[in-house]
Design an enzyme around this catalytic site. Structure first.
Site, PDB file in Angstrom:
ATOM      1  N   ASP A  26     -19.794  -9.698  -8.015  1.00 52.75           N
ATOM      2  CA  ASP A  26     -19.515  -8.973  -6.776  1.00 52.75           C
ATOM      3  C   ASP A  26     -18.884  -7.618  -7.065  1.00 52.75           C
ATOM      4  OD1 ASP A  26     -19.385  -8.929  -3.806  1.00 52.75           O
ATOM      5  OD2 ASP A  26     -17.225  -8.880  -4.159  1.00 52.75           O
ATOM      6  N   GLU A  74       0.840  -1.193   0.000  1.00 48.45           N
ATOM      7  CA  GLU A  74       0.000   0.000   0.000  1.00 48.45           C
ATOM      8  C   GLU A  74       0.882   1.252   0.000  1.00 48.45           C
ATOM      9  OE1 GLU A  74      -3.120  -0.380  -0.282  1.00 48.45           O
ATOM     10  OE2 GLU A  74      -3.422  -2.477   0.308  1.00 48.45           O
TER      11      GLU A  74
END
Length: 340
Positions: A277, A252
């Protein structure tokens, strides 16, 4: 530190540990700072617990257990609880004091070169359309179309989604062909067309996004028993997710610095469930409303998606646009559409 180690008081009766700590405060070493900070946190926790007890005193006046003996043992329990809280650093106050008194104890994240920023467990070379596995000459569209014909007839078309009833939602052992970028596109494009129609966006951007997220299908997250998670968009599991999850490490970007974080990612039964989804995730999340308003403008859609916080990589949108707008990608998409 050798025999200079400070003995931490394990309970509030441990006077020997506290006396040793008092003697060691003269050295001002790192370990002593930590122990003193822990004791301060213990005192602070004790004050909090005492305040809570006093706040509830009014409700105990009629209780048969409200007597001096009960209060004595309750006070003992509260003091021991305060010591345990400080030992485990539950409040974080000790950590803050250590950072204030000893700045050298702060562990700062290591900077990661921008070119190494990528999706979970993804290798940089997998982002290229011209991978070693790809033996197709993208410069010859006619040859490409002929070489893909067999694959489309044998595998890709059997997964084509014409309607919701045409999808086999129980195909947990579904076989997919991700041997090359061209087969990856041919396999996923029918699902992308179905999802894109529901979202009102371009299907090409969904294929390009999944290509970046999974390294052209080579780095799809695996479950604990080494089965595919079919998570083509690396959607994380949150409190609302009721299905299976897999815990993986991901890179990240925080304040411009790449940091390794472990997160839970969703697991699906097949490709159809993954696209379904993704459709629900984007359409039911208010922060992506601006992205959906871009319609079939694929470039603007992925830019707004990044702006809304879908990914932390500052070059996320640019990487996807580079894949999607390349001549090689467009030629494969055009060939598959002509055969559809």
């Amino acid at each position: 530190m050798g025999n200079q180690t400070v003995t931490q008081a394990s309970n509030y009766f441990d006077l020997q540990g506290l006396e040793q700590l008092r003697q060691k405060t003269k050295t001002n070493d790192k370990e002593t700072i930590r122990e003193v900070a822990n004791q301060f946190e213990s005192m602070f926790a004790s004050m909090l617990i005492k305040s809570m007890r006093e706040a509830n005193a009014a409700f105990e006046t009629e209780s048969p257990f409200n007597n001096q003996q009960t209060k004595f043992y309750t006070d003992m329990q509260d003091k021991q609880l305060a010591v345990d809280i400080s030992r485990h650093g539950s409040l974080g106050l000790a950590d803050a004091l250590v950072r204030q008194l000893d700045p050298t104890s702060i562990v700062r994240p290591q900077s990661v070169p921008q070119k190494q920023l990528m999706m979970p467990e993804q290798e940089p070379e997998m982002m290229s359309l011209t991978t070693k596995e790809n033996t197709t000459d993208f410069k010859k569209p006619d040859q490409l179309q002929a070489s893909l014909q067999t694959k489309i007839n044998d595998s890709a078309l059997q997964h084509k989604v014409e309607s919701a009833d045409d999808v086999n939602t129980n195909a947990s052992a579904q076989k997919v062909d991700f041997s090359s970028p061209s087969s990856f596109i041919a396999t996923l494009l029918p699902y992308a067309q179905k999802a894109a129609k529901s979202l009102g966006i371009s299907p090409e951007v969904l294929v390009a996004q999944s290509a970046l997220e999974t390294g052209w299908g080579k780095k799809v997250l695996q479950t604990a028993n080494q089965q595919s998670s079919f998570n083509l968009f690396n959607i994380k599991s949150h409190n609302s997710w009721q299905g299976e999850s897999v815990n993986k490490s991901s890179l990240e970007v925080e304040d411009g610095v790449g940091v390794q974080r472990r997160s839970n990612f969703r697991v699906y039964e097949n490709l159809h469930e993954s696209f379904k989804d993704y459709t629900n995730f984007i359409s039911n999340n208010k922060r992506y409303e601006q992205a959906l308003q871009q319609g079939d403008n694929a470039d603007r859609y992925i830019e707004e998606l990044q702006q809304a916080g879908y990914a932390t990589d500052p070059q996320y949108a640019d990487k996807i646009k580079a894949i999607m707008n390349s001549d090689n990608f467009q030629s494969v998409v055009a060939g598959d559409n002509n055969n559809g």
